[in-house]
Write an enzyme that holds these catalytic residues in place. Sequence first.
Site, PDB file in Angstrom:
ATOM      1  CG  PHE A 136      58.851  51.077  71.571  1.00  0.00           C
ATOM      2  CD1 PHE A 136      60.059  51.646  71.944  1.00  0.00           C
ATOM      3  CD2 PHE A 136      57.752  51.902  71.397  1.00  0.00           C
ATOM      4  CE1 PHE A 136      60.168  53.010  72.139  1.00  0.00           C
ATOM      5  CE2 PHE A 136      57.854  53.273  71.595  1.00  0.00           C
ATOM      6  CZ  PHE A 136      59.066  53.828  71.966  1.00  0.00           C
TER       7      PHE A 136
ATOM      8  CG  ASP B 233      57.039  48.325  65.535  1.00  0.00           C
ATOM      9  OD1 ASP B 233      57.750  48.918  64.693  1.00  0.00           O
ATOM     10  OD2 ASP B 233      56.638  48.863  66.584  1.00  0.00           O
TER      11      ASP B 233
ATOM     12  CE1 TYR C 229      60.703  57.863  65.489  1.00  0.00           C
ATOM     13  CE2 TYR C 229      58.632  58.538  64.490  1.00  0.00           C
ATOM     14  CZ  TYR C 229      59.317  57.841  65.458  1.00  0.00           C
ATOM     15  OH  TYR C 229      58.618  57.120  66.402  1.00  0.00           O
ATOM     16  CE  LYS C 230      62.375  54.267  65.946  1.00  0.00           C
ATOM     17  NZ  LYS C 230      62.863  54.888  67.165  1.00  0.00           N
TER      18      LYS C 230
ATOM     19  NE  ARG D  81      68.287  53.118  71.787  1.00  0.00           N
ATOM     20  CZ  ARG D  81      67.100  53.337  71.240  1.00  0.00           C
ATOM     21  NH1 ARG D  81      66.376  52.311  70.805  1.00  0.00           N
ATOM     22  NH2 ARG D  81      66.623  54.555  71.102  1.00  0.00           N
TER      23      ARG D  81
HETATM   24  C1  LIG Z   1      59.553  49.664  67.904  1.00  0.00           C
HETATM   25  C2  LIG Z   1      58.908  51.004  67.963  1.00  0.00           C
HETATM   26  N1  LIG Z   1      57.608  51.128  67.657  1.00  0.00           N
HETATM   27  C3  LIG Z   1      56.979  52.324  67.706  1.00  0.00           C
HETATM   28  C4  LIG Z   1      57.681  53.471  68.081  1.00  0.00           C
HETATM   29  C5  LIG Z   1      57.033  54.806  68.193  1.00  0.00           C
HETATM   30  O1  LIG Z   1      55.833  54.959  67.541  1.00  0.00           O
HETATM   31  P1  LIG Z   1      55.314  56.414  67.133  1.00  0.00           P
HETATM   32  O2  LIG Z   1      56.092  56.841  65.935  1.00  0.00           O
HETATM   33  O3  LIG Z   1      53.879  56.231  66.920  1.00  0.00           O
HETATM   34  O4  LIG Z   1      55.615  57.346  68.272  1.00  0.00           O
HETATM   35  C6  LIG Z   1      59.034  53.377  68.377  1.00  0.00           C
HETATM   36  C7  LIG Z   1      59.788  54.589  68.765  1.00  0.00           C
HETATM   37  O5  LIG Z   1      60.955  54.605  68.981  1.00  0.00           O
HETATM   38  C8  LIG Z   1      59.654  52.113  68.339  1.00  0.00           C
HETATM   39  O6  LIG Z   1      60.937  52.000  68.658  1.00  0.00           O
END
Ligand SMILES: Cc1ncc(COP(=O)(O)O)c(C=O)c1O
Length: 411
Positions: free
Chosen positions: A116, A197, A222-223, A371
Amino acid sequence: MDASDPLSDLRERFYIPEDCLYMDGNSLGLFSKDAEAALEHVVEEWREHAILGWTDADPDWHTYGERLGERLASLVGAAPEEVVVANSTTVNIHTLVGTFYDPDRGEKIVVDDLDFPTDHYAIRAQLRQRGRDPDEALRVVESRDGRTIETEDVLAAIDDDVGMVFLPSVLYRSGQLFDIEAITEAAHDADALAGFDLAHSIGTVPHDLSEVGVDFAVWCHYKYLNAGPGAIAGLYVNERHFGVTPALAGWWGNAKETQFDMSLTYDPAHSAAAFQTGTIPILSTAPLDGALDIVEDAGGVAALREKSLALTDFLIELVDERLPECEVGTPRDPASRGGHVAVEHPEAYRISLALKERGVVVDFRQPNVVRIAPIPSYVGFEDVFRTVEHLREVLDAEEYESFERKRGGVT
Ligand SMILES: Cc1ncc(COP(=O)(O)O)c(C=O)c1O
């Protein structure tokens, strides 16, 4: 399958938009009555207690981040003090990579070319802060097929020049689940640190970070955890690293006992809580407290994972059977699969728009991926079946032809 699903009642606790098949919970999970109640509770306490809420609210706001860390620990397989909620995922990557990058340990940081983007932006920025050229210091493992990363290629990239490996648990596009244990072991054998991550696995794939010895991890809520748009993020730091001064030190990471001494010398909390930065945003944290009740009532992440795999198995089977013009870009082996499925088609973008117009909410990721995320707490097997039937109809009638190819904004 829905009739024999022990988790089928959980969906009653969510607000599912009317006439909607919601398959995008890996981008933004749904609002629940539990999250709503937790949010309303803190709003009420703010009204009643004003500043006294920091100490008199129940639970008190001062230690809200640490308390949620304790609740989250079992989701990632960590000790309670190894987890805290703080900042956003991107900011947490900044502070953790910034803290733990030590060129004396090894100049290179191993990442991959399907990550990402924000992860690379943050790591590159941290390398620049340290006077390093990111093009030199990043060792990028390349995908062989554009979808997945071979574990053996990651392992081969880890040598004595490497000081840190920072990879996702699950790739955001194909949904490949990485072998965290093998990667961590290889990193440690090379005297490097291993960070991950977990944005696409937290709440849907069980983890055992402490046992495996992962050094640090970040994620968002939030997911799969349904804590709301822009909800506070989470992080894990292995206890052997307690006591270090975070790259983005701030007063909220100071030891609670001495925080209000207002000393100009930072006294880090002896826990992951040291990685908090500024005042905890209570209003974007409280929904997580409610949302976690649902995970607990489900029987934990293992129970959610079991249903998630059954749902994604079913989805893959239906795509194979009903949509021969599409390809499944997600690993079929359950041990290498996260919680969503990538359905590939050259017209993926316009197909995603046609589906949304029918009330089937999915998303599109470059270059050719629709997706589909059947979230186990509120999606059933019939929903998966109906989603694939909608896709079949969109393809048969070439409904996507009525949408423009031009892209912009959020996809
Ligand atoms: C793997 C991954 N890392 C980080 C993020 C986003 O980070 P943030 O919450 O700081 O916008 C996402 C967003 O979809 C993501 O898929």
